[in-house]
Motif scaffolding. Sequence first.
Motif, short mmCIF file in Angstrom:
data_model
loop_
_atom_site.label_atom_id
_atom_site.label_comp_id
_atom_site.label_asym_id
_atom_site.label_seq_id
_atom_site.Cartn_x
_atom_site.Cartn_y
_atom_site.Cartn_z
N TYR A 5 0.82 -1.20 0.00
CA TYR A 5 0.00 0.00 0.00
C TYR A 5 0.87 1.26 0.00
O TYR A 5 0.56 2.25 -0.70
CB TYR A 5 -0.93 -0.01 1.21
N LYS A 6 1.94 1.23 0.76
CA LYS A 6 2.81 2.40 0.83
C LYS A 6 3.48 2.68 -0.52
O LYS A 6 3.54 3.83 -0.98
CB LYS A 6 3.88 2.19 1.91
N ASP A 7 3.96 1.62 -1.19
CA ASP A 7 4.67 1.82 -2.46
C ASP A 7 3.73 2.22 -3.58
O ASP A 7 4.12 2.93 -4.51
CB ASP A 7 5.43 0.55 -2.84
N VAL A 8 2.50 1.75 -3.55
CA VAL A 8 1.54 2.17 -4.57
C VAL A 8 1.35 3.69 -4.51
O VAL A 8 1.21 4.35 -5.55
CB VAL A 8 0.20 1.44 -4.39
N ALA A 9 1.38 4.25 -3.33
CA ALA A 9 1.17 5.70 -3.18
C ALA A 9 2.44 6.51 -3.37
O ALA A 9 2.38 7.68 -3.76
CB ALA A 9 0.59 5.99 -1.79
N ASN A 10 3.61 5.90 -3.14
CA ASN A 10 4.86 6.67 -3.15
C ASN A 10 5.89 6.14 -4.16
O ASN A 10 6.26 6.84 -5.10
CB ASN A 10 5.48 6.70 -1.74
N ASP A 11 6.36 4.90 -3.97
CA ASP A 11 7.44 4.35 -4.77
C ASP A 11 6.89 3.32 -5.75
O ASP A 11 7.02 2.10 -5.56
CB ASP A 11 8.51 3.70 -3.86
N VAL A 12 6.28 3.81 -6.82
CA VAL A 12 5.61 2.90 -7.75
C VAL A 12 6.60 1.95 -8.44
O VAL A 12 6.22 0.85 -8.86
CB VAL A 12 4.83 3.70 -8.80
N ASP A 13 7.85 2.36 -8.57
CA ASP A 13 8.82 1.50 -9.26
C ASP A 13 9.20 0.27 -8.44
O ASP A 13 9.76 -0.68 -8.98
CB ASP A 13 10.10 2.30 -9.56
N LEU A 14 8.91 0.27 -7.14
CA LEU A 14 9.29 -0.85 -6.29
C LEU A 14 8.19 -1.89 -6.15
O LEU A 14 8.45 -2.99 -5.66
CB LEU A 14 9.68 -0.33 -4.90
N VAL A 15 6.99 -1.55 -6.55
CA VAL A 15 5.86 -2.47 -6.32
C VAL A 15 6.07 -3.78 -7.05
O VAL A 15 5.90 -4.87 -6.48
CB VAL A 15 4.54 -1.81 -6.75
N CYS A 16 6.44 -3.73 -8.31
CA CYS A 16 6.54 -4.95 -9.12
C CYS A 16 7.69 -5.85 -8.69
O CYS A 16 7.77 -7.00 -9.13
CB CYS A 16 6.67 -4.58 -10.59
N THR A 17 8.62 -5.36 -7.87
CA THR A 17 9.70 -6.21 -7.37
C THR A 17 9.27 -7.08 -6.20
O THR A 17 10.02 -7.94 -5.76
CB THR A 17 10.90 -5.35 -6.93
N MET A 18 8.06 -6.86 -5.69
CA MET A 18 7.60 -7.61 -4.52
C MET A 18 6.93 -8.92 -4.89
O MET A 18 6.64 -9.74 -4.01
CB MET A 18 6.62 -6.75 -3.70
N PHE A 19 6.70 -9.15 -6.18
CA PHE A 19 6.02 -10.38 -6.59
C PHE A 19 7.03 -11.52 -6.75
O PHE A 19 8.18 -11.30 -7.14
CB PHE A 19 5.26 -10.15 -7.89
N ALA A 20 6.56 -12.71 -6.48
CA ALA A 20 7.45 -13.88 -6.48
C ALA A 20 7.90 -14.27 -7.87
O ALA A 20 8.93 -14.93 -8.02
CB ALA A 20 6.76 -15.06 -5.80
#
Length: 295
Positions: free
Chosen positions: A155-170
């Motif tokens: 939730y935090k990265d969706v609002a702030n660091d959008v480039d990091l969201v896709c690195t959280m998926f397995a």
Amino acid sequence: MAESDPHPGDHPPAGPPPVEWHPPEQPTSGPPALRPANEIQPAAGTDMEQWRQFQEFQRFQEFQRFQQGLPPGAPIPPTTPTRPATRPLWQRVLRAKWFRKLVYLLIIALLINWAYDHYFGNPDDDKPASETGGGGVAQTVLLPNSPVAAVRRLYKDVANDVDLVCTMFASPQVAQQFAENVGARDCPAAVHKLKSEVTQVSAYTAPRFPSQVTNAPTTSGTAVISSCELTVRGGPLLGKLTLTRVAGAKDEQWAISGHENEPDPCPPMPGQPSQSGQPSQSGAPSTSSSVQPTS
């Protein structure tokens, strides 16, 4: 009868008068007159080539005296050779051949390295952090250390660091599943779409988790967290998330291994107000709305 000379030794014998030699007159201007090379004959047995060189050397010395305004036969003062000005050290280094060769080699090495990375780069560079085990999570903590921390960071990265969201998926497949559920062509597009729906960044980055979610056991290595159980304000709900502990990672790290849409509005949970004011999500309703450790 001829008279005898009373002093026979007082008169020289009869003959031609002696000839006196006078040096040639020097011209008023121009170099001094040089004596002919054959005026003085070399001694018997002298090497004629050496004698010729000696004569030329004498002529050269007479010419030097003329240039310096010295009388004939005067000693020629020695001349001190002029030393060229010494360049600064940095100029000598730049002009040195070895330095230029070193610069050429460095440029060639950089070009080769760029070409290798461009055409044969590491295939793991574009993979999620959870897949780059040897050089990523195996040595560095890149992902959250619990399922709750992973959802909160999402939730935090969706609002702030959008480039990091896709690195959280397995895996890329899970990221693509998430994008399709959101209605986007790929994961980055899905994240930007969700970010555009965030209206209050400070509230959206701090969702509240009920105690049954935060206290759920994680010993099985997998957990499921429903966004309908959370209290989310200022933006869209992110559906039901499956979290998995990353094998071989340093310490404990969790990645998102699954995503499902949830009904909108979410069904009211016991003891929790309805979140019907949230932006809508597409997808079929889900009957699960709690953290579920799975085997």
